[in-house]
Design a protein around this motif. Structure first.
Motif, mmCIF file in Angstrom:
data_model
loop_
_atom_site.group_PDB
_atom_site.id
_atom_site.type_symbol
_atom_site.label_atom_id
_atom_site.label_comp_id
_atom_site.label_asym_id
_atom_site.label_seq_id
_atom_site.Cartn_x
_atom_site.Cartn_y
_atom_site.Cartn_z
ATOM 1 N N UNK A 32 0.830 -1.205 0.000
ATOM 2 C CA UNK A 32 0.000 0.000 0.000
ATOM 3 C C UNK A 32 0.863 1.253 0.000
ATOM 4 N N UNK A 33 1.934 1.219 0.777
ATOM 5 C CA UNK A 33 2.827 2.383 0.828
ATOM 6 C C UNK A 33 3.476 2.639 -0.532
ATOM 7 N N UNK A 34 3.848 1.585 -1.231
ATOM 8 C CA UNK A 34 4.457 1.736 -2.548
ATOM 9 C C UNK A 34 3.486 2.308 -3.571
ATOM 10 N N UNK A 35 2.204 1.997 -3.409
ATOM 11 C CA UNK A 35 1.211 2.454 -4.375
ATOM 12 C C UNK A 35 0.666 3.840 -4.067
ATOM 13 N N UNK A 36 0.589 4.196 -2.785
ATOM 14 C CA UNK A 36 -0.007 5.482 -2.403
ATOM 15 C C UNK A 36 1.029 6.550 -2.070
ATOM 16 N N UNK A 37 2.254 6.140 -1.732
ATOM 17 C CA UNK A 37 3.312 7.043 -1.275
ATOM 18 C C UNK A 37 2.933 7.758 0.021
ATOM 19 N N UNK A 38 1.960 7.191 0.744
ATOM 20 C CA UNK A 38 1.554 7.747 2.035
ATOM 21 C C UNK A 38 2.255 6.938 3.133
ATOM 22 N N UNK A 39 3.531 7.176 3.282
ATOM 23 C CA UNK A 39 4.353 6.351 4.179
ATOM 24 C C UNK A 39 3.907 6.478 5.631
ATOM 25 N N UNK A 40 3.731 7.716 6.103
ATOM 26 C CA UNK A 40 3.384 7.915 7.508
ATOM 27 C C UNK A 40 2.050 7.272 7.838
ATOM 28 N N UNK A 41 1.034 7.540 7.036
ATOM 29 C CA UNK A 41 -0.298 7.019 7.300
ATOM 30 C C UNK A 41 -0.331 5.489 7.248
ATOM 31 N N UNK A 42 0.348 4.927 6.252
ATOM 32 C CA UNK A 42 0.319 3.476 6.070
ATOM 33 C C UNK A 42 0.985 2.756 7.226
ATOM 34 N N UNK A 43 2.175 3.209 7.596
ATOM 35 C CA UNK A 43 2.879 2.544 8.687
ATOM 36 C C UNK A 43 2.276 2.874 10.044
ATOM 37 N N UNK A 44 1.577 3.989 10.140
ATOM 38 C CA UNK A 44 0.850 4.299 11.375
ATOM 39 C C UNK A 44 -0.248 3.276 11.609
ATOM 40 N N UNK A 45 -0.995 2.957 10.560
ATOM 41 C CA UNK A 45 -2.062 1.959 10.674
ATOM 42 C C UNK A 45 -1.479 0.616 11.083
ATOM 43 N N UNK A 46 -0.402 0.202 10.422
ATOM 44 C CA UNK A 46 0.220 -1.085 10.747
ATOM 45 C C UNK A 46 0.720 -1.106 12.185
#
Length: 233
Positions: A191-205
């Protein structure tokens, strides 16, 4: 500089479904690997309790291997090494039915089984030797004494360290991303690779891993209290 925070994108639609799929796979991997590790832990304990020299040497070697070789290496060994020597028909079957998941469960379960055997062994040490003698005096053979008298008490004594290893097992499922198993860490990276939303993606994880780890610890604490042997320290 204005910061852009877009949590909705990674939680809705296809990405939200992908996160749910990763969580489901992670929980399934955790449950199956835990059952395998518990079976191996009990089996290794029984083998060691026979006090046969060959049996003791086997268990000691098994435990030493799994405690000293990184789990990631063990996962890679199973997926790339063991898989390569399997019959072609079995390889095709595993390729068709999520072999990454299966090999990850096997590798993690066998590894954690070594640690659980040591936990159960510690639980055995807390049982008075008179329990063994009493069970044999009642006419129980070695296996019946272990099944009905010794192991139930040892498992109850070992619940706290076993819970700790359950949490470690859950977190170590993230290593399965190295062989392409679509668990939570794998889908997070996707998801991070596709959206480039690193902070949000890893925050959820991070929040998901933290919440599930705390849930396992709380459930384990309740089990420890419920199955605590009266008078035990």
């Amino acid at each position: 500089m204005k910061l852009h925070f877009d949590l909705a994108t990674v939680l809705q639609g296809d990405y939200g479904a992908l996160f749910l799929h990763g969580i489901e796979l992670t929980l399934a991997m955790t449950a199956l690997a835990w059952l395998l590790s518990l079976f191996m832990g009990i089996l290794l304990t029984i083998i060691r309790m026979t006090q046969l020299r060959v049996a003791t040497a086997f268990v000691s070697t098994y435990v030493a291997y799994h405690r000293n070789v990184p789990m990631l290496v063990q996962i890679l060994f199973w997926y790339f090494g063991i898989a390569a020597i399997l019959p072609s028909a079995l390889q095709d079957f595993l390729n068709d039915y999520n072999g990454q998941f299966i090999f990850a469960v096997i590798a993690i379960g066998l590894c954690c089984g070594a640690y659980l055997s040591e936990d159960i062994r510690s639980g055995l040490r807390a049982i008075p030797h008179g329990q063994f003698e009493a069970s044999r005096a009642l006419g129980l053979n070695f296996f019946k004494a272990m099944r009905y008298v010794v192991l139930p008490q040892a498992l109850r004594n070992a619940i706290p360290p076993m819970v700790n290893h359950a949490v470690l097992l859950f977190k170590n499922t993230s290593l399965a991303m190295a062989i392409g198993a679509a668990e939570l860490t794998y889908v997070t990276r996707k998801i991070e690779n596709e959206t480039f939303l690193s902070f949000e993606t890893y925050l959820v994880a991070t929040v998901v891993y933290l919440a599930l780890s705390l849930a396992i610890m709380m459930a384990g604490a309740r089990l420890a209290v419920h199955f605590r042997i009266p008078g035990a320290r």
